[in-house]
Enzyme design. Structure first.
Site, mmCIF file in Angstrom:
data_model
loop_
_atom_site.group_PDB
_atom_site.id
_atom_site.type_symbol
_atom_site.label_atom_id
_atom_site.label_comp_id
_atom_site.label_asym_id
_atom_site.label_seq_id
_atom_site.Cartn_x
_atom_site.Cartn_y
_atom_site.Cartn_z
ATOM 1 N N VAL A 500 0.822 -1.210 0.000
ATOM 2 C CA VAL A 500 0.000 0.000 0.000
ATOM 3 C C VAL A 500 0.859 1.265 0.000
ATOM 4 C CG1 VAL A 500 -1.877 -1.193 1.149
ATOM 5 C CG2 VAL A 500 -0.188 -0.005 2.529
ATOM 6 N N GLU A 501 0.214 2.387 -0.293
ATOM 7 C CA GLU A 501 0.859 3.708 -0.372
ATOM 8 C C GLU A 501 2.047 3.691 -1.341
ATOM 9 O OE1 GLU A 501 1.698 5.779 3.224
ATOM 10 O OE2 GLU A 501 -0.259 5.402 4.086
ATOM 11 N N GLY A 502 1.863 3.010 -2.454
ATOM 12 C CA GLY A 502 2.931 2.882 -3.444
ATOM 13 C C GLY A 502 3.644 1.560 -3.278
#
Length: 822
Positions: A500-502
């Site tokens: 997540v978040e990249g």
């Protein structure tokens, strides 16, 4: 020799001036003085004159602007504009959104360490500390992770109520809006402690205080939006989520296909200008329970209602859950870590322009808003979660390795286990320092675009390694799920943070160096801006100033790299004490090497560099490890240079430096222009690679710190939930360590008696009774051994279940296909 002397003087003075980054005029003067001295001392006159002519040929054209600008700078400017890689709007926004902190010094090749050391030590306010000691501690005591992850797949109602009542969702909301107004550091410490007991709880609390409606409203919201929504978000009347990711746009967030068409529509009984949204989102944390949805979409105005621009761009909006047309989907089930997460969709969902975050003035500015806030959220939530999990795993695994015995020895005495313990200790120490450093940067008011990606990537990767090593040491204890298991869910959840978040693969190969090479470099961004100035004279002057600053910078880094390589970075000005000064000197060396490699790569590859992801990833690793080691040294200084922490600092530092050399080596061996790679190798590794991974001796020292009560271990455990409650088995095991250590001499004496004194009893209780009767142990020692046995049983016990308890609630035996029985 007299013939060679002037040229040797020319070379040495040039190298000296380049190493110390002297101005060209200073170099010219020093060279002239040195050549005169050489002549007077007997150097060959003709050779001296030739050396002086060479000096003049270099100095005069460069020192005289009337010659330099038209004959050198102007042609180079023309060449530069041709090779300058075009920046997309997305890339331009990303570069302009971030700020540069100490990572800029690391890219300079000559870091000013005082800049780092002058940063104030991260400290909590009295109010933040009281919150951690009060409501956070209480929330941890309420947490039963097995009940949350297996029985309910959710937090119990009383925990939801407690979280809302105590404003956990409003930690970042300013006090004037009813929030707690905590700093980024306070946010980090709260998430860290919650993550040490349950990643579901930390995610539930962390997301609303990360990238989401509250953060975006605080920075960009209209006053009316702030006045209405922030108090409701602070006290839990609104549960927020933010919908960015969809099936067709994950890491490539700028490609979102979700769209909104500007039109007229009905809102609260009035016909107003608004947007009809069509969207399909997934992986949205808190979506199943959210009452307020932040939405990212691309905004279009085909009828020109707002102006001439048809594609307005990415925009952000707020959608109340009850807005007609929104479909809140069923829940996703992320790897047995069932925080509230799910899809949502909508077709032609109408909202007025007043629901755009920031109103109509911020229409089309969504990507800029996201990038600025992403660097804040990415700096805190996931690194803090990794820190809490790693630190608890370190102390619990250290205790377990001391308590658990095989072949008559604590398993922590076996060298194979010590290797894993050392990695756990070093990685936990590093994660703690790195996560705190990135949170502190935000607390100082920075927008740490590059440090946030470094922290997110490396904290989560090291966290995964800690979870793996802890599972290996625990063996069967770690793989049998149940209320007594404190590792299994963390192991299952570790890929979530990686994703997540990249996604971490993209973060490493594209973002860290790709952003850092331009944003952190002292000259590149200035050159790019100078080359695009409209005024021709100003463009030439600015480009000239930055170009020759850059050339001197590159020459200096080549000289410094060679010097440090030849001397092993044993000399040079450096801060620190007698123990750490050598560490700073090593970092000076790798800073120069990184700057040299970055300049060479950008010069030769230009815009193609962004497609050389392996090279970018390896150079990003070097930048990352430089930043990580800086965070380690800053933590050591902030804690007052504790001698007891030196094994942890040394293990982490040598591990990082070894990784730097491995990455540099791979980058040079695979450099696209092979002869240049060979030349760079000769400058950076003139005597070959020398950095070694942490030694076994150092690893044993680091591992022993986890298995013995001591101040370094206590500092490592600072900020995590180690209270020994019925629902915190890791805390119980950690609390046993002092008593276990005290009981070991008695245990050894008793075991020796069992072997040599002919005790005939078979059960443990009978053996103890016989030992007291025969005088081999005292009554007090018997009680001590009984307590040791009870602690050991609690530490090594695992759960078992009735088969029906493990079946899904939706399972029906009569629905299952019947098998033929032969």
């Amino acid at each position: 020799m007299s013939i060679a002397a002037p040229f040797l003087v020319l070379l040495l003075v040039g190298a000296f001036a380049a190493y110390h980054r002297m101005r060209l005029a200073t170099w010219t003067a020093l060279t002239a003085v040195a050549l005169v001295a050489a002549w007077l001392l007997g150097a060959h006159p003709v050779a001296t004159i030739v050396a002086a002519v060479i000096t003049a040929l270099i100095a005069v054209p460069l020192l005289v602007p009337a010659i330099r600008l038209p004959t050198i700078t102007a042609p180079l400017l023309g060449f530069y504009t041709k090779i300058l890689p075009p920046l997309s709007e997305t890339e331009r926004v990303a570069l302009e959104a971030g700020t540069v902190g100490f990572e800029g010094e690391l890219f300079s090749g000559k870091p000013d360490w005082q800049v780092l050391l002058d940063q104030p030590a991260p400290t909590l306010t009295a109010e933040e500390q009281a919150f951690i000691d009060g409501p956070v501690e209480e929330l941890c005591r309420m947490t039963n992770d097995w009940d949350i992850t297996h029985v309910r797949a959710d937090l119990p109602p009383e925990m939801w109520e407690f979280i809302k009542k105590n404003k956990f969702f409003g930690m970042i909301v300013p006090k004037e809006y009813g929030g707690l107004g905590f700093s980024a550091l306070g946010n980090h410490k709260v998430i860290q402690k919650l993550a040490s007991v349950s990643s579901v709880v930390s995610s539930t609390v962390g997301v609303p205080n990360s990238l989401g409606p509250a953060e975006l409203l605080m920075h960009y919201g209209t006053q009316e939006q702030k006045d209405h929504y922030l108090p409701r978000l602070a006290d839990g009347r609104e549960v927020p989520c933010f919908a960015l990711t969809g099936p067709w746009a994950g890491s490539d967030a700028t490609s979102i296909p979700d769209f909104g068409i500007v039109c007229m529509g009905d809102w609260n009984g009035a016909n107003v200008v608004g947007v009809k949204l069509t969207f399909d989102k997934r992986y949205i944390t808190l979506a199943p329970v959210a009452s307020l949805i932040g939405m990212a979409f691309r905004m279009y105005d085909p009828d020109g209602i707002l102006g001439d621009k048809r594609d307005i761009g990415i925009s952000l909006a707020l959608l109340p859950r009850e807005t007609p047309g929104i479909d809140i989907g069923r829940r996703h089930f992320p790897l047995n870590s069932p925080f509230q997460n799910g899809p949502l969709s909508g077709r032609e969902v109408f909202i007025p322009l007043s629901q755009l975050i920031g109103g109509e003035a911020y229409a089309g500015k969504g990507w800029q808003m996201l990038v600025e806030c992403l660097s804040i959220g990415r700096s805190i939530t996931l690194p803090s979660t990794a820190s809490g999990g790693a630190k608890l795993a370190a102390v619990a695994t250290g205790s377990y390795a001391r308590i658990r015995k095989q072949f008559g020895l604590s398993i922590g005495r076996f060298e194979g286990v010590q290797e894993a313990l050392a990695r756990i200790a070093g990685n936990a120490y590093t994660i703690s320092a790195l996560s705190e450093a990135s949170a502190a940067a935000v607390a100082r008011g920075e927008l740490p675009a590059v440090p946030s990606t470094i922290s997110k990537y490396h904290c989560t990767e090291m966290g995964r390694q800690v979870a793996q090593d802890a599972m290996d040491i625990h063996g069967g204890k770690g793989i049998i799920l149940g209320p007594k298991n404190y590792l299994g869910r963390a192991w299952q959840a570790s890929p979530i943070a990686i994703t997540v978040e990249g996604a971490n693969i993209m973060t490493r190969s594209l973002m860290i160096f790709g952003q850092g090479a331009i944003l952190c470099h002292p000259w590149v961004l200035k050159e790019m801006k100078a080359a695009t100035l409209e005024d021709e004279d100003e463009r030439l002057r600015e480009f000239d100033r930055n170009l020759f600053g850059h050339i001197g910078f590159a020459i200096s880094n080549a000289v410094r790299s060679l010097w440090f390589g030849l001397t092993g970075a044993r000399f040079g000005k450096a801060p620190g004490d007698a123990y750490t000064r050598r560490f700073y000197r090593k970092l000076n060396r790798y800073s120069a090497a990184l700057a040299l490699c970055a300049d060479t790569s950008m010069l030769l590859l230009g815009g193609k560099l962004k497609f050389k992801e392996s090279l970018s990833g390896r150079l990003g690793d070097v930048l990352s490890q430089l930043y990580i080691t800086s965070a380690l040294l800053k933590r050591y200084e902030d804690w007052g240079r504790p001698e007891a922490d030196q094994p942890l600092l040394a293990w982490s530092f040598h591990d990082a430096v070894h990784k730097m050399e491995v990455s540099l080596s791979a980058a040079l061996r695979n450099f696209p222009v092979r002869p240049v790679g060979w030349l760079l190798w000769a400058l950076i590794f003139p005597l070959g690679r020398r950095a070694q991974a942490p030694s076994d001796r150092l690893g044993r020292r680091a591992a022993s710190l986890l298995m013995t009560p001591n101040e370094a271990r206590d500092r490592l455990a600072e900020g995590v939930f180690t209270t020994p409650t019925a629902t915190n088995p890791a805390g119980r095991i950690d609390s046993y360590l002092p008593a276990v250590v005290l009981a070991e001499p008695v245990e050894r004496k008793f075991l020796k008696a069992l072997k040599s004194s002919g005790i005939e009893s078979l059960t443990f209780a009978e053996q103890l009774e016989e030992g007291v009767r025969e005088g081999w142990i005292t009554a007090d020692e018997r009680r001590q051994l009984e307590e040791l046995r009870e602690m050991t049983v609690d530490a090594i016990s695992v759960d078992d279940f009735d088969p029906a308890e493990l079946r899904s609630a939706g399972y029906r035996e009569d629905d299952q296909p019947q098998r033929d029985v032969a």
